[in-house]
Design a protein around this motif. Sequence first.
Motif, PDB file in Angstrom:
ATOM      1  N   MET A 184       0.809  -1.214   0.000  1.00  0.00           N
ATOM      2  CA  MET A 184       0.000   0.000   0.000  1.00  0.00           C
ATOM      3  C   MET A 184       0.847   1.272   0.000  1.00  0.00           C
ATOM      4  O   MET A 184       0.311   2.375  -0.159  1.00  0.00           O
ATOM      5  CB  MET A 184      -0.931   0.014   1.215  1.00  0.00           C
ATOM      6  CG  MET A 184      -2.001  -1.057   1.195  1.00  0.00           C
ATOM      7  SD  MET A 184      -2.971  -1.062   2.725  1.00  0.00           S
ATOM      8  CE  MET A 184      -3.769   0.538   2.644  1.00  0.00           C
ATOM      9  N   ALA A 185       2.153   1.148   0.182  1.00  0.00           N
ATOM     10  CA  ALA A 185       3.018   2.328   0.282  1.00  0.00           C
ATOM     11  C   ALA A 185       2.934   3.189  -0.978  1.00  0.00           C
ATOM     12  O   ALA A 185       2.820   4.418  -0.899  1.00  0.00           O
ATOM     13  CB  ALA A 185       4.455   1.893   0.546  1.00  0.00           C
ATOM     14  N   LEU A 186       2.990   2.550  -2.157  1.00  0.00           N
ATOM     15  CA  LEU A 186       2.947   3.308  -3.417  1.00  0.00           C
ATOM     16  C   LEU A 186       1.597   3.990  -3.627  1.00  0.00           C
ATOM     17  O   LEU A 186       1.562   5.190  -3.938  1.00  0.00           O
ATOM     18  CB  LEU A 186       3.288   2.397  -4.595  1.00  0.00           C
ATOM     19  CG  LEU A 186       3.296   3.077  -5.974  1.00  0.00           C
ATOM     20  CD1 LEU A 186       4.294   4.227  -5.987  1.00  0.00           C
ATOM     21  CD2 LEU A 186       3.632   2.062  -7.073  1.00  0.00           C
ATOM     22  N   ILE A 215       1.605  18.014   3.907  1.00  0.00           N
ATOM     23  CA  ILE A 215       3.050  18.238   3.938  1.00  0.00           C
ATOM     24  C   ILE A 215       3.711  17.479   5.092  1.00  0.00           C
ATOM     25  O   ILE A 215       4.736  16.813   4.911  1.00  0.00           O
ATOM     26  CB  ILE A 215       3.363  19.744   4.052  1.00  0.00           C
ATOM     27  CG1 ILE A 215       3.115  20.442   2.718  1.00  0.00           C
ATOM     28  CG2 ILE A 215       4.805  19.965   4.479  1.00  0.00           C
ATOM     29  CD1 ILE A 215       4.056  20.011   1.605  1.00  0.00           C
ATOM     30  N   THR A 216       3.130  17.567   6.298  1.00  0.00           N
ATOM     31  CA  THR A 216       3.731  16.874   7.443  1.00  0.00           C
ATOM     32  C   THR A 216       3.680  15.361   7.271  1.00  0.00           C
ATOM     33  O   THR A 216       4.600  14.650   7.667  1.00  0.00           O
ATOM     34  CB  THR A 216       3.033  17.270   8.756  1.00  0.00           C
ATOM     35  OG1 THR A 216       1.609  17.075   8.618  1.00  0.00           O
ATOM     36  CG2 THR A 216       3.299  18.725   9.093  1.00  0.00           C
ATOM     37  N   TRP A 243       8.918  10.736   4.042  1.00  0.00           N
ATOM     38  CA  TRP A 243      10.227  10.931   3.416  1.00  0.00           C
ATOM     39  C   TRP A 243      11.357  10.646   4.401  1.00  0.00           C
ATOM     40  O   TRP A 243      12.383  10.096   4.034  1.00  0.00           O
ATOM     41  CB  TRP A 243      10.347  12.368   2.902  1.00  0.00           C
ATOM     42  CG  TRP A 243       9.446  12.681   1.752  1.00  0.00           C
ATOM     43  CD1 TRP A 243       8.824  11.775   0.937  1.00  0.00           C
ATOM     44  CD2 TRP A 243       9.054  13.971   1.295  1.00  0.00           C
ATOM     45  NE1 TRP A 243       8.054  12.423   0.001  1.00  0.00           N
ATOM     46  CE2 TRP A 243       8.179  13.772   0.196  1.00  0.00           C
ATOM     47  CE3 TRP A 243       9.322  15.270   1.707  1.00  0.00           C
ATOM     48  CZ2 TRP A 243       7.602  14.834  -0.496  1.00  0.00           C
ATOM     49  CZ3 TRP A 243       8.760  16.336   1.016  1.00  0.00           C
ATOM     50  CH2 TRP A 243       7.913  16.119  -0.072  1.00  0.00           C
ATOM     51  N   MET A 244      11.167  11.047   5.664  1.00  0.00           N
ATOM     52  CA  MET A 244      12.208  10.829   6.658  1.00  0.00           C
ATOM     53  C   MET A 244      12.438   9.352   6.944  1.00  0.00           C
ATOM     54  O   MET A 244      13.515   8.969   7.410  1.00  0.00           O
ATOM     55  CB  MET A 244      11.845  11.554   7.968  1.00  0.00           C
ATOM     56  CG  MET A 244      12.095  13.038   7.925  1.00  0.00           C
ATOM     57  SD  MET A 244      11.804  13.816   9.526  1.00  0.00           S
ATOM     58  CE  MET A 244      12.611  15.396   9.266  1.00  0.00           C
ATOM     59  N   ASP A 279      15.768   8.345  -0.747  1.00  0.00           N
ATOM     60  CA  ASP A 279      16.319   8.546   0.601  1.00  0.00           C
ATOM     61  C   ASP A 279      16.858   9.958   0.808  1.00  0.00           C
ATOM     62  O   ASP A 279      17.614  10.212   1.742  1.00  0.00           O
ATOM     63  CB  ASP A 279      17.457   7.545   0.860  1.00  0.00           C
ATOM     64  CG  ASP A 279      16.965   6.107   0.870  1.00  0.00           C
ATOM     65  OD1 ASP A 279      15.814   5.888   1.283  1.00  0.00           O
ATOM     66  OD2 ASP A 279      17.738   5.214   0.454  1.00  0.00           O
ATOM     67  N   VAL A 280      16.471  10.893  -0.066  1.00  0.00           N
ATOM     68  CA  VAL A 280      17.014  12.253  -0.004  1.00  0.00           C
ATOM     69  C   VAL A 280      16.783  12.891   1.356  1.00  0.00           C
ATOM     70  O   VAL A 280      17.655  13.564   1.903  1.00  0.00           O
ATOM     71  CB  VAL A 280      16.394  13.132  -1.112  1.00  0.00           C
ATOM     72  CG1 VAL A 280      16.853  14.582  -0.963  1.00  0.00           C
ATOM     73  CG2 VAL A 280      16.783  12.589  -2.483  1.00  0.00           C
ATOM     74  N   PHE A 281      15.574  12.692   1.930  1.00  0.00           N
ATOM     75  CA  PHE A 281      15.222  13.315   3.201  1.00  0.00           C
ATOM     76  C   PHE A 281      15.259  12.314   4.361  1.00  0.00           C
ATOM     77  O   PHE A 281      14.724  12.600   5.433  1.00  0.00           O
ATOM     78  CB  PHE A 281      13.825  13.937   3.130  1.00  0.00           C
ATOM     79  CG  PHE A 281      13.704  15.026   2.106  1.00  0.00           C
ATOM     80  CD1 PHE A 281      14.138  16.310   2.386  1.00  0.00           C
ATOM     81  CD2 PHE A 281      13.152  14.764   0.859  1.00  0.00           C
ATOM     82  CE1 PHE A 281      14.024  17.319   1.449  1.00  0.00           C
ATOM     83  CE2 PHE A 281      13.035  15.769  -0.083  1.00  0.00           C
ATOM     84  CZ  PHE A 281      13.479  17.051   0.202  1.00  0.00           C
ATOM     85  N   ALA A 282      15.883  11.177   4.149  1.00  0.00           N
ATOM     86  CA  ALA A 282      15.878  10.134   5.176  1.00  0.00           C
ATOM     87  C   ALA A 282      16.546  10.609   6.465  1.00  0.00           C
ATOM     88  O   ALA A 282      17.703  11.030   6.469  1.00  0.00           O
ATOM     89  CB  ALA A 282      16.579   8.889   4.646  1.00  0.00           C
TER      90      ALA A 282
END
Length: 250
Positions: free
Chosen positions: A136-138, A184-185, A191-192, A201-204
């Motif tokens: 379900m993530a996608l 957004i949150t 993203w984190m 993983d840019v904002f991981a």
Amino acid sequence: MAFYTLGLTFGIVIALTVATLAIWIYGLYFNFKKWGMGSTGYQDELRNSFWLFIATWIHQAFKDGVWVFVKTLILDVLLLRRTLRRSPIRWVMHMTIFYGFVALAAMSGFALFMDIIEHFNLLGLAHEAEMVKEMMALPFDIFGYLLLFGATIGVARRIFLREVRSRTSAYDVVLLGGVFLITITGFYAQWMRGNSFLVGDVFAYPIYAPHFALVHTILALALFVVILPWSKYMHIIAAPMTILANRGGE
């Protein structure tokens, strides 16, 4: 259950869910009963009646037959043809916000059901429930971006279009701004965690992901539970019901 941290335990999530449903059901009952007071042509002792309103609405909505009801439901409620005639941009905004929100709400409920199966290992399906949630993530990301797109259009119109900005009330700011912040949150929390759709993983930064998840949950509960059932934002239910009761038209 990495999501339920910072004191947001599984038991608290279940309790909040039950409380949310209870508030929404009572909110619907309260408003339907209030609207029933406006009924005419009935005995006074029946006017302040939840069931009178329901019966009156059903009578009006199906007055011209089932086919007219279905046609109105599809064209005017689900496809918003009247909004499309007035403004294609507003149509895109309303469609993306509506279907993004409805899809995310439905999937969130289903994901919580999978959490319950996993947590209690109901019927020995804990592993299967975990796999379903991973699948379900996608869809979560896709409909999240859809909602974010619509909310961004709404915010941009009120910032850059003078005519729209002059008609913007505090209610509009709270609702649209709330939807934007909630989206957004929610995205930033996802993203984190890493491995997110489009951004990878840019904002991981997993250590802070639960903090944003908690802020996201509190904002969602505050806006959609405390505010919506008791303000003019009940139009998200009242407007479709009015359209159906009038069998379409302007």
